[in-house]
Design an enzyme around this catalytic site. Structure first.
Site, PDB file in Angstrom:
ATOM      1  N   ASP A  28      39.264  67.095  24.136  1.00 53.96           N
ATOM      2  CA  ASP A  28      38.828  67.402  22.775  1.00 53.96           C
ATOM      3  C   ASP A  28      39.144  66.257  21.809  1.00 53.96           C
ATOM      4  O   ASP A  28      40.288  65.835  21.667  1.00 53.96           O
ATOM      5  CB  ASP A  28      39.502  68.681  22.281  1.00 53.96           C
ATOM      6  CG  ASP A  28      39.096  69.898  23.099  1.00 53.96           C
ATOM      7  OD1 ASP A  28      38.107  69.812  23.843  1.00 53.96           O
ATOM      8  OD2 ASP A  28      39.777  70.935  22.994  1.00 53.96           O
TER       9      ASP A  28
ATOM     10  N   ASP B 189      34.586  87.423  16.316  1.00 50.28           N
ATOM     11  CA  ASP B 189      35.184  86.413  17.197  1.00 50.28           C
ATOM     12  C   ASP B 189      34.506  85.063  17.013  1.00 50.28           C
ATOM     13  O   ASP B 189      35.168  84.028  16.882  1.00 50.28           O
ATOM     14  CB  ASP B 189      35.051  86.830  18.667  1.00 50.28           C
ATOM     15  CG  ASP B 189      35.964  87.984  19.033  1.00 50.28           C
ATOM     16  OD1 ASP B 189      37.122  87.965  18.605  1.00 50.28           O
ATOM     17  OD2 ASP B 189      35.504  88.890  19.756  1.00 50.28           O
TER      18      ASP B 189
ATOM     19  N   LYS C 115      51.717  68.838  29.013  1.00 49.88           N
ATOM     20  CA  LYS C 115      50.789  67.877  29.611  1.00 49.88           C
ATOM     21  C   LYS C 115      51.549  66.793  30.368  1.00 49.88           C
ATOM     22  O   LYS C 115      51.161  66.393  31.469  1.00 49.88           O
ATOM     23  CB  LYS C 115      49.914  67.224  28.533  1.00 49.88           C
ATOM     24  CG  LYS C 115      48.683  68.017  28.142  1.00 49.88           C
ATOM     25  CD  LYS C 115      47.783  67.145  27.288  1.00 49.88           C
ATOM     26  CE  LYS C 115      46.555  67.908  26.833  1.00 49.88           C
ATOM     27  NZ  LYS C 115      45.663  67.071  26.008  1.00 49.88           N
TER      28      LYS C 115
ATOM     29  N   ALA D  92      44.033  71.337  27.126  1.00 51.88           N
ATOM     30  CA  ALA D  92      44.457  72.719  26.917  1.00 51.88           C
ATOM     31  C   ALA D  92      43.320  73.705  27.155  1.00 51.88           C
ATOM     32  O   ALA D  92      43.547  74.912  27.249  1.00 51.88           O
ATOM     33  CB  ALA D  92      44.991  72.901  25.490  1.00 51.88           C
TER      34      ALA D  92
ATOM     35  N   ASP E  96      43.707  61.345  21.345  1.00 52.50           N
ATOM     36  CA  ASP E  96      43.549  61.205  19.897  1.00 52.50           C
ATOM     37  C   ASP E  96      44.674  61.874  19.115  1.00 52.50           C
ATOM     38  O   ASP E  96      44.763  61.705  17.905  1.00 52.50           O
ATOM     39  CB  ASP E  96      42.234  61.869  19.461  1.00 52.50           C
ATOM     40  CG  ASP E  96      42.326  63.389  19.564  1.00 52.50           C
ATOM     41  OD1 ASP E  96      42.333  64.078  18.525  1.00 52.50           O
ATOM     42  OD2 ASP E  96      42.452  63.902  20.700  1.00 52.50           O
TER      43      ASP E  96
ATOM     44  N   ASP F  12      42.424  62.901  27.754  1.00 50.41           N
ATOM     45  CA  ASP F  12      42.312  64.132  26.976  1.00 50.41           C
ATOM     46  C   ASP F  12      40.820  64.425  26.776  1.00 50.41           C
ATOM     47  O   ASP F  12      39.979  63.516  26.891  1.00 50.41           O
ATOM     48  CB  ASP F  12      43.018  63.924  25.628  1.00 50.41           C
ATOM     49  CG  ASP F  12      42.867  65.103  24.693  1.00 50.41           C
ATOM     50  OD1 ASP F  12      43.021  66.253  25.149  1.00 50.41           O
ATOM     51  OD2 ASP F  12      42.568  64.877  23.497  1.00 50.41           O
TER      52      ASP F  12
END
Length: 254
Positions: free
Chosen positions: A19, A45, A168, A124, A191, A17
């Site tokens: 992040d 934004d 995933k 993602a 995580d 992963d």
């Protein structure tokens, strides 16, 4: 399992992963920040991206917030060319992400490479961002959320679902099948509780700085927990060296 474990003739994949596993925080935030500096998005934004980044670091992923970030990210990507987005992704890596990588998990990825394993990022985040990270680190490849493009221009629509949660595991299983890799020999690092389907898919899983839900889940199953401190990292690297099957290098055809 001893160091004398015979090499494998089939590929072995280690899934990482991104992040809060490979790096601190959410990579999508830095996409928003750099897009703002190039005039792709508004002040509103970037404030939203900053708020979600702070929340993500503090409490982990949340499906509702992830959906909001995804929608805005797609809007900023829409209408831009593939070379423009790759250039933006390279800028993000150089100026933002490279300084937020955790050397400890990067070194674990290198341990897998040294064993002859393939190392794939799975995230993602937009796939083009994940691909640049993988390329810069010398990893095998990356799987990420795919954005539709027509004639080299991104439409702002998804090409399939966001690569998150159960998705995933589906994509990882598809890759392993294409590579003819045995899932019981494969590894996964994450995580987040949202990656439990991915972690359950493989025979070797390690949770990295887990959120509270994943920590409880891992403890109940006696899964290894990697804390980013020297003693924990040393043990994790020894475990890869000790337990991971090496892959027999096949001679190249002439």
């Amino acid at each position: 399992m001893s160091d004398a474990t015979p090499p494998s003739d089939s590929p072995i994949i280690a899934f990482f992963d991104v992040d809060n596993t490979l790096m601190r925080g959410a990579s999508i935030y830095h996409l928003g920040k750099r897009a703002f500096r190039r005039g792709f998005v508004t002040v509103r934004d970037i404030m939203m991206f900053a708020w979600h980044q702070a929340r993500f670091v503090a409490v982990g992923e949340n499906k509702r917030h992830l959906s909001t970030i995804k929608d805005r990210a797609l809007e900023l990507i829409g209408g831009h060319s593939e070379p423009t987005l790759r250039s933006l992704a390279e800028e993000i890596y150089e100026r933002d992400l490279s300084h937020r990588l955790w050397p400890e998990t990067v070194q674990l990825a290198k341990e897998h490479l040294a064993k002859g394993h393939e190392v794939w990022l799975i995230s993602a985040t937009p796939e083009i961002v994940a691909q640049v990270i993988a390329q810069e680190l010398g990893l095998t490849g990356a799987l990420g959320t795919r954005i539709e493009s027509v004639d080299g221009i991104y439409t702002g629509n998804l090409e399939g679902p966001v690569l998150h949660g159960e998705r995933k595991a589906v994509v990882a299983e598809e890759l392993a099948r294409r590579k003819r890799a045995r899932l019981m020999d494969c590894w996964a690092y994450s995580d987040s509780r949202n990656d439990i389907p991915l972690l359950n898919l493989v025979g070797n899983r390690v949770v990295v700085n887990p959120d509270a839900s994943l920590a409880r889940y891992a403890k109940a199953r006696s899964w290894p927990v990697l804390e980013l401190k020297p003693s924990s990292i040393r043990e994790a690297r020894r475990r890869v060296r000790r337990e991971a099957r090496a892959v027999r290098v096949k001679p190249k055809r002439r």
